[in-house]
Design a protein around this motif. Structure first.
Motif, PDB file in Angstrom:
ATOM      1  N   SER A  77     -11.038  -5.031  -6.914  1.00  0.00           N
ATOM      2  CA  SER A  77     -11.092  -3.566  -6.974  1.00  0.00           C
ATOM      3  C   SER A  77      -9.860  -2.982  -7.656  1.00  0.00           C
ATOM      4  CB  SER A  77     -11.237  -2.983  -5.559  1.00  0.00           C
ATOM      5  OG  SER A  77     -10.043  -3.164  -4.803  1.00  0.00           O
TER       6      SER A  77
ATOM      7  N   ASP B 180      -7.074  -4.163   5.381  1.00  0.00           N
ATOM      8  CA  ASP B 180      -7.618  -5.474   5.090  1.00  0.00           C
ATOM      9  C   ASP B 180      -8.814  -5.727   5.996  1.00  0.00           C
ATOM     10  OD1 ASP B 180      -7.705  -7.884   3.772  1.00  0.00           O
ATOM     11  OD2 ASP B 180      -5.649  -8.450   4.258  1.00  0.00           O
TER      12      ASP B 180
ATOM     13  N   TYR C 130      -7.231   2.045   6.055  1.00  0.00           N
ATOM     14  CA  TYR C 130      -7.696   0.664   5.943  1.00  0.00           C
ATOM     15  C   TYR C 130      -6.683  -0.187   5.162  1.00  0.00           C
ATOM     16  CZ  TYR C 130     -10.685  -3.272   4.592  1.00  0.00           C
ATOM     17  OH  TYR C 130     -11.210  -4.519   4.392  1.00  0.00           O
TER      18      TYR C 130
ATOM     19  N   SER D  61     -10.343   1.336  -4.189  1.00  0.00           N
ATOM     20  CA  SER D  61      -8.932   1.298  -4.558  1.00  0.00           C
ATOM     21  C   SER D  61      -8.419   2.702  -4.856  1.00  0.00           C
ATOM     22  CB  SER D  61      -8.725   0.409  -5.782  1.00  0.00           C
ATOM     23  OG  SER D  61      -9.284   1.013  -6.936  1.00  0.00           O
TER      24      SER D  61
ATOM     25  N   SER E 251     -11.700  -9.489  -2.697  1.00  0.00           N
ATOM     26  CA  SER E 251     -12.394  -8.259  -3.064  1.00  0.00           C
ATOM     27  C   SER E 251     -11.412  -7.140  -3.370  1.00  0.00           C
ATOM     28  CB  SER E 251     -13.347  -7.834  -1.943  1.00  0.00           C
ATOM     29  OG  SER E 251     -12.631  -7.600  -0.740  1.00  0.00           O
ATOM     30  N   HIS E 252     -10.277  -7.135  -2.662  1.00  0.00           N
ATOM     31  CA  HIS E 252      -9.274  -6.102  -2.932  1.00  0.00           C
ATOM     32  C   HIS E 252      -8.656  -6.305  -4.315  1.00  0.00           C
ATOM     33  CE1 HIS E 252      -6.072  -3.199  -2.317  1.00  0.00           C
ATOM     34  NE2 HIS E 252      -5.203  -4.123  -2.690  1.00  0.00           N
TER      35      HIS E 252
ATOM     36  N   HIS F 135       0.838  -1.185   0.000  1.00  0.00           N
ATOM     37  CA  HIS F 135       0.000   0.000   0.000  1.00  0.00           C
ATOM     38  C   HIS F 135       0.879   1.242   0.000  1.00  0.00           C
ATOM     39  CE1 HIS F 135      -3.865  -2.039   0.951  1.00  0.00           C
ATOM     40  NE2 HIS F 135      -3.064  -2.903   1.532  1.00  0.00           N
TER      41      HIS F 135
ATOM     42  N   ALA G 179      -6.852 -11.329  -0.244  1.00  0.00           N
ATOM     43  CA  ALA G 179      -8.139 -10.639  -0.120  1.00  0.00           C
ATOM     44  C   ALA G 179      -8.741 -10.533  -1.514  1.00  0.00           C
ATOM     45  CB  ALA G 179      -7.948  -9.268   0.508  1.00  0.00           C
TER      46      ALA G 179
ATOM     47  N   PRO H 201     -14.075  -0.503   1.077  1.00  0.00           N
ATOM     48  CA  PRO H 201     -12.869   0.190   0.594  1.00  0.00           C
ATOM     49  C   PRO H 201     -12.928   0.442  -0.908  1.00  0.00           C
ATOM     50  CG  PRO H 201     -12.304  -1.788   1.854  1.00  0.00           C
ATOM     51  CD  PRO H 201     -13.770  -1.827   1.635  1.00  0.00           C
TER      52      PRO H 201
END
Length: 578
Positions: A536, A515, A513, A406, A532-533, A4, A530, A404
């Motif tokens: 995104s 995770d 944020y 991206s 969904s991450h 990140h 993850a 969240p």
């Protein structure tokens, strides 16, 4: 673990100055926006007084009595010459009702419920509401506040198997259902021991399908021998309008009775009802984000009222004397058409809608690019067109929450809006916690991070401590309805609420944020991912229109189903190297 990049500054000061300039310019040239500005006397009375919840609502509707409060898409009946059946056709405008008209409808419903000769609704009893957000839905919900009843908004897309245990647990005598969800409501009512009335809203008697559904509902319940009586909200309002007004509910001194139950979706287990006593609803009507500037608010409401985000959007508009317009279709198929007509000054976004905006952008860019001499200029023209036409051209503030977003999608939305996209973080249980990475005090009293060794997050991590966020807030719920064991699991030994979210601490009161503690999949070789991450991140690619990422713990790899953008698909199909 996914890497990140953290922002070094939040840009809030610059955003506030720019926002103030935009407000002044828009008010100077747009009378609708100027007339939607909050009145200081009303705002001060609601914010600083100790009024009970129902008195707060009455103060607002009386203070803004002649302003437009809520709007829905205008429609006209159209008869098919082949079948002879009549349906509704949407028109390119909204019809509105004033705060005075809204309150008159609320008072009529409350009067009929309280004085119904067969099934009088008593203070503290539950009322279930099943349907898409609308003017009728809002009146029903406010009637519960008027009488001191407990509103139980039900997830409109939930199957009967999920609704039945909620109805059994809360024991409502009244279930209000939209005509769209009437079949589900009838099935749920047939199995209920407590229900005695089924009230149908968003019903248009001139529409053949609506009449057919209403008749079928009555027939099915009668054939099943059910004691549940079916009525329309229009009939309830008509009868209630001729009755003496019901008294406005005021709790006894020192009491804080239950006012609202928001049930979780049940995606991680049995749905559980977050308890909102009157005190928490009062704080919602006084402002979810304390200290933020009160803008002239013209909003678009499309989020369900069975979720906190939908209530923040709607209540935030009404509490400032603004106008809230409702999306015409529950599947959001008309959402951007609705936004273009409403021309909102505030936008409450969720990642799904951001993705939809991106798809609009890609489709229009794909259409224009083959003839564009300068692709970069074409992209900027598309974004300007989205800003001025699709989004209405007068957005002053936009906030994204509920999940969240991206970094790439955030930058894209900001480039379309021409302003900062605020990032709101909170939960049904804790209320508002972060705004643009800043801990909000109030309502947050304290927070801490705890190690999550199974995912590799520690407070000793460098360059920033990481761990599960635990908070204490003024707006924490007292627990889950009739679930003492689950309520006990909410808190640690020091009384901090376990959010389940992994955060990195950039500095004092600065959190971002990272995770979701339970939203990860462990692959066969031990790696946590993850899903969904990843989705995104990938969906922001100019090559991808839609993507679904799948994995299971028996494999060491992931699979993805990808729908490419039309331009990419054409390139592949022509045999051109990629």
């Amino acid at each position: 673990m996914v890497a990140h990049s953290w922002p070094e500054t939040d840009g809030i000061a610059d955003s506030d100055a720019e926002e103030e300039r935009r407000v002044a310019e828009l008010c100077a040239r747009d009378p609708q926006v100027r007339d939607a500005a909050p009145r200081e006397a009303v705002s001060t009375l609601v914010r600083d007084s100790d009024l009970p919840l129902a008195e707060i609502v009455r103060t607002l509707v009386e203070g803004y009595a002649d302003r437009p409060a809520l709007g829905e898409r205008a429609s006209e009946p159209v008869t098919d010459p082949r079948t002879g059946r009549t349906a509704l056709r949407l028109l390119p405008r909204f019809d509105t009702i004033t705060y005075r008209q809204l309150w008159a409808g609320v008072r009529a419903i409350a009067a009929e419920w309280r004085q119904n000769p067969h099934h009088s609704l008593r203070t503290g009893e539950a009322v279930g509401i099943l349907g898409f957000t609308s003017i009728d839905y809002t009146m029903l919900d406010l009637a519960c506040i008027h009488l001191g009843a407990v509103s139980v908004p039900l997830q409109s897309s939930a199957p009967v198997t999920q609704l039945a245990p909620i109805i059994a647990e809360t024991g409502p005598r009244i279930l209000a259902a939209s005509i769209e969800r009437l079949d589900t409501a009838v099935e749920a009512a047939s199995a209920s021991e407590s229900l005695r009335r089924l009230i149908v809203f968003d019903h248009h008697p001139e529409v053949d399908e609506h009449r057919d559904r209403l008749a079928a509902a009555r027939r099915r319940l009668a054939e099943a021998g059910s004691p549940v009586l079916v009525d329309t909200l229009a009939a309830v309002r008509e009868r209630g309008g001729a009755l003496p007004a019901a008294p406005l509910y005021v709790p006894a001194e020192g009491e804080d009775p239950l006012a609202l139950l928001i049930y979780t979706s049940g995606s991680t287990g049995t749905p559980k009802g977050a308890m909102y006593p009157q005190r928490l609803l009062r704080s919602l009507w006084r402002g979810f984000w304390p200290g933020t500037r009160l803008l002239p608010t013209i909003g678009i409401n499309y989020l369900p009222l069975s979720h906190l985000a939908g209530r923040i959007s709607l209540v935030g508009t009404l509490s400032r004397g603004g106008t809230g317009y409702f999306a015409a279709r529950s599947d959001l198929s008309t959402l951007f058409e609705d936004i273009a007509l409403a021309r909102p000054t505030e936008l409450t976004l969720v990642p799904r809608v951001c993705d939809m905006l991106f798809q609009h952008y890609r489709a229009e860019l794909d259409r224009r690019e083959p003839e564009a001499a300068d692709p970069a200029a074409a992209a900027e023209q598309v974004r300007a067109d989205l800003r001025e036409n699709l989004l209405g051209g007068r957005v002053l503030r936009a906030t994204c929450g509920s999940a969240p977003l991206s970094d790439g999608m955030t930058r894209f939305v900001e480039s379309c809006l021409g302003l900062q996209l605020h990032d709101g973080y909170g939960s049904t249980e804790a209320g508002g916690v972060l705004l643009d990475t800043r801990v909000q005090r109030p309502p947050v009293l304290d927070y801490k991070l705890t190690d999550v060794p199974e995912l590799g997050y520690y407070r000793t991590d460098s360059p920033h401590p990481r761990g599960e966020l635990l908070v204490r807030t003024e707006t924490i719920i007292p627990g889950y309805y009739r679930r003492p064991e689950v309520t006990a699991e909410m808190f640690d030994e020091d009384g901090y609420y376990r959010t389940g979210d992994i955060m990195a601490e950039l500095g004092p009161d600065r959190l971002v944020y990272v995770d979701r503690r339970k939203n990860v999949l462990k692959l066969s070789q031990g790696e946590f991912v993850a899903l969904s991450h990843l989705e995104s991140v990938f969906v922001t690619s100019p090559l991808i229109r839609q993507i679904f990422v799948y994995g299971n713990s028996e494999r060491a790899y992931l699979l993805a189903v990808v729908v490419p953008t039309p331009r990419r698909a054409r390139t592949r199909g022509s045999g051109t190297p990629t």
